[in-house]
Design an enzyme around this catalytic site. Structure first.
Site, PDB file in Angstrom:
ATOM      1  N   SER A 178       0.794  -1.119   0.092  1.00 14.03           N
ATOM      2  CA  SER A 178       0.167   0.058  -0.088  1.00 14.03           C
ATOM      3  C   SER A 178       1.009   1.248  -0.173  1.00 14.03           C
ATOM      4  O   SER A 178       1.701   1.438  -0.784  1.00 14.03           O
ATOM      5  CB  SER A 178      -0.997  -0.085   1.235  1.00 14.03           C
ATOM      6  OG  SER A 178      -1.890   1.025   0.976  1.00 14.03           O
TER       7      SER A 178
ATOM      8  N   ASP B  99     -10.033  -3.508  -5.202  1.00 15.14           N
ATOM      9  CA  ASP B  99      -9.341  -2.760  -4.311  1.00 15.14           C
ATOM     10  C   ASP B  99      -9.937  -1.309  -4.401  1.00 15.14           C
ATOM     11  O   ASP B  99      -9.732  -0.642  -5.528  1.00 15.14           O
ATOM     12  CB  ASP B  99      -7.846  -2.743  -4.427  1.00 15.14           C
ATOM     13  CG  ASP B  99      -7.122  -2.159  -3.451  1.00 15.14           C
ATOM     14  OD1 ASP B  99      -7.757  -1.454  -2.508  1.00 15.14           O
ATOM     15  OD2 ASP B  99      -5.887  -2.346  -3.338  1.00 15.14           O
TER      16      ASP B  99
ATOM     17  N   HIS C 242      -8.248  -4.737  -1.113  1.00 14.40           N
ATOM     18  CA  HIS C 242      -7.013  -4.288  -0.641  1.00 14.40           C
ATOM     19  C   HIS C 242      -6.342  -5.152   0.298  1.00 14.40           C
ATOM     20  O   HIS C 242      -4.798  -5.285   0.405  1.00 14.40           O
ATOM     21  CB  HIS C 242      -7.452  -2.798   0.312  1.00 14.40           C
ATOM     22  CG  HIS C 242      -6.158  -2.054   0.424  1.00 14.40           C
ATOM     23  ND1 HIS C 242      -5.186  -1.697  -0.644  1.00 14.40           N
ATOM     24  CD2 HIS C 242      -5.391  -1.797   1.675  1.00 14.40           C
ATOM     25  CE1 HIS C 242      -4.254  -0.627  -0.299  1.00 14.40           C
ATOM     26  NE2 HIS C 242      -4.333  -1.046   1.104  1.00 14.40           N
TER      27      HIS C 242
END
Length: 701
Positions: free
Chosen positions: A552, A638, A673
């Site tokens: 991320s 995501d 995610h």
């Protein structure tokens, strides 16, 4: 090596013009993940990645088997008492998902949690079996599981695609019947109000706007055919909202917060249809959180705030005069206060000192409590209160873990000081004595002292070792010591696992975060490079056997590092990486963008921010240079980091790299995610990455 042909993305030049700067983006067309051509491109990369790593399949299977062997597959959490029941989750060997259950307490004085012996507890009721709920779905995640105050109803929400939009349902626990009360597209959480004297039941939930910002709190009356009521709508796009019930169950608390400021509204829980009142109006750059407590017999609100200093202060105020603050713990430059939990008899204060989390406890009998630090007996440790839902429990539960100590839950009797270990995670075949962890301090190029954690087997030979260097460095998030079963497969093959606690994180207090965001974001990247260089210069690592990993915002980190110092690494793993930040932050219509301006700056309004972000953006700065091998992973659904970003990045890397090393993209086609759901699926996902890492490190034996 495979004979498969790696897909090459076509170039469709698209101009982006801001602040008199024209950028031609050849791969902007990859943004439309509903386009079949884009989907085919992602599938083709998946096929190539699988073929290119086929030789690692035996190693993947070995790592997966090791994770499985070190995991007690049939297990249960430590039950938590709430009302007349013990609540817990258990797992069953061979099943992907947990089972959420409860069992009745023996009586009002029963505070000793039961222990699972034969698969179920006497009187056990299954609240949610995710294995059943997952039937017919490739993905499932739970967003809420909240039992009504009388223990009769369960409000729960599920996501079956990975986009973090949940369907909220209500079930009668005794009959198993689903009530008609169903709400689509809700956000995380569901909060019950106490049942009213006339028997009404109210449930509060949150929804998001088109930019995936939690902007509305709703009140739903169970059994009502009427329209749900919006009790709060946050119009400032920088702020998100949430709601909860105080542990004392006296107040409903509604919080609106941005990265840099916050505001709390409260409502007497016995009046759920009443009007919330603001405790302290929001101020720019002022953050505060609120907890209800009873100090010296008086109802008070506790405020953890940064009005008097960046590392926060703890104050209390009468519930009817919430701006009349009394300082309980003053601000200190070397201590960052992080949270306070209140119980009927005591307080728990969490803070950071010396780069590590700390915990102190105090009796609630005094108007100004005296806190005493709790020491679990280990230096590099992560610690804090465990789940303590009961306001008036006679003992407090604490939890801790470290790089070498599995997660441990214990109860502390404040009256006697006696500590009772309720559970330490059972890790079959694990011997803690074989492993060691240490803290290093690395001097960054500007003189900052960067804490670094190193964990490995004690018998690791002296000299450069295969090393996995991990980092994050954003949002004031901390990478405190954590135990990992999967990490054993690396260390048992002679790998050193290193964590760089770089600026942008919160390990060293608020200033550590402030100096690693917005126009100081480059410190995050150069700190990581400086740690890598220190490991090499100190003879602990060598570039040909050094892999960087981040996910991320940590993917942004390793993507930037790939441009800054590709020569230092043999490989880079970028999980759901935020590698095209400028394009995303320039588009307010994208999920979360406006709320992110406090973190990154606003490049729409500021030419300086625009240029600064352009100069570090991994995607913008891909150039003709010898990049190390790169494995990028993403998920089609995501909503936090769109799959477009790693897809574009990989396309551009393949067009520019001069090294001939693998550049791989792996996309989960039904996930979000956090990646795939299901524990065995997650283990296989980890095994895939770790096998790739071990291969790059030359430690695949």
């Amino acid at each position: 090596m495979t004979d498969a042909v790696q897909p090459v993305a076509k170039k469709v030049p698209s101009a982006r013009i801001f602040h008199a700067d024209t950028v031609i983006d050849d791969y902007a067309w990859l943004a439309d993940t509903t386009d079949e051509e884009v989907l085919d491109y992602l599938r083709a990369h998946n096929a190539y990645t699988e073929a290119a790593t086929a030789a690692q399949e035996p190693l993947r299977e070995a790592v997966f088997a090791e994770i499985k062997a070190h995991t007690k597959e049939t297990d249960m959490s430590v039950p938590q008492r709430r009302g007349g029941f013990w609540y817990f989750a258990r797992t069953v060997e061979g099943k992907q998902y947990g089972i959420h259950c409860r069992a009745p307490i023996a009586g009002p004085d029963d505070w000793t949690p039961p222990v699972l012996s034969d698969g179920s507890l006497p009187g056990e009721q299954v609240l949610i079996d995710l294995n059943i709920e997952a039937e017919g779905h490739e993905y499932i995640a739970i967003g809420a599981a909240s039992v009504s105050p009388d223990g009769a109803l369960l409000a729960y929400s599920l996501d079956t695609s990975g986009d973090e939009r949940f369907t909220l349902r209500v079930r009668d626990i005794d009959t198993g019947e689903l009530l008609p009360d169903t709400v689509e597209n809700v956000f995380y959480g569901a909060t019950w109000a106490p049942i009213t004297p006339s028997g009404e039941r109210y449930l509060f939930y949150t929804t998001v706007d088109d930019a995936w910002r939690a902007d509305r709190i709703w009140r739903h009356e169970i059994g009502s055919n009427g329209t749900d009521v919006t009790v709060f709508h946050e119009t400032d796009q920088r702020f998100g909202v949430g709601i909860g019930l105080s542990r004392s169950e006296k107040y409903l608390m509604l919080a609106a917060s941005s990265t840099l400021s916050s505001e709390t509204h409260v409502l007497d829980a016995t009046d759920p249809t009443g009007e919330f009142r603001v405790l302290r109006p929001r101020e720019e750059d002022v953050e505060y959180s609120v907890e209800h407590a009873v100090l010296d017999g008086e109802d008070r609100f506790l405020f953890l705030h940064n009005r008097t200093g960046i590392n926060f202060e703890l104050a209390s105020a009468p519930v009817d005069a919430p701006t009349d603050w009394t300082v309980l713990v003053p601000h200190r430059d070397d201590v960052r206060l992080e949270y306070v939990d209140a119980y009927a008899r005591r307080l728990a204060l969490g803070y950071r000192r010396g780069g590590l989390p700390r915990l102190a406890l105090a009796a609630a009998a005094a108007a100004v409590p005296e806190f005493t630090e709790w020491n679990p007996g280990e230096e590099l440790v992560n610690l804090g209160p465990a789940a303590n839902p009961e306001w008036d429990a006679p003992r407090i539960r604490l939890a801790y873990e470290s790089f070498v100590t599995p997660g441990t839950v214990l109860e502390l009797d404040p009256a006697t000081g006696e500590q009772t270990v309720l559970k330490r995670a059972d890790v079959p075949g694990y011997d803690a004595a074989l492993y060691t962890a240490e803290r290093l301090w690395v001097t960054a190029r500007d003189g900052a002292q960067v804490p670094v954690s190193v964990v490995h087997r004690r018998d690791l030979p002296a000299g450069p070792a295969p090393t996995l260097l991990y980092g994050y460095g954003s949002y004031e998030a901390t990478l405190d010591p954590w135990f990992s079963v999967a990490r054993l497969s690396l260390m048992d093959r002679g790998v050193a696992f290193v964590v760089a606690h770089i600026r942008g994180g919160g390990e060293m207090g608020r200033a550590w975060y402030d100096h690693g965001k917005q126009l100081e974001k480059n410190n995050t990247f150069t700190d990581f490079v400086d740690v890598a260089r220190h490991l090499v210069d100190a003879g602990r690592a060598e570039p040909r056997r050094l892999v960087a990993m981040g996910g991320s915002a940590g993917g942004l980190l390793v993507g930037a590092v790939a441009n800054l110092a590709p020569e230092l690494f043999s490989g880079i793993v970028a999980d759901v990486p935020f590698v095209d930040p400028l394009t995303s932050i320039l588009d307010p219509s994208l999920p979360l963008t406006v709320g992110e301006w406090d973190e990154w700056g606003n490049p729409l309004e500021s030419a300086e921010v625009y240029r600064y972000m352009r100069d570090y953006s991994p995607y913008e700065n891909v150039a003709a240079k010898p990049y190390p091998a790169i494995l990028a992973t993403t998920s089609l659904n995501d909503t936090r980091v769109l799959p477009t970003e790693p897809a574009k990045w990989v396309a551009k890397l393949l067009d520019h790299t001069t090294s001939g090393e693998q550049i791989l993209l792996k996309t989960e086609m039904v996930a979000g995610h956090a990646g795939v759901s299901g524990r065995y699926a997650k283990w296989r996902e980890t095994a895939f990455e770790y096998a790739w890492v071990l291969d790059r490190l030359g430690a695949a034996q």
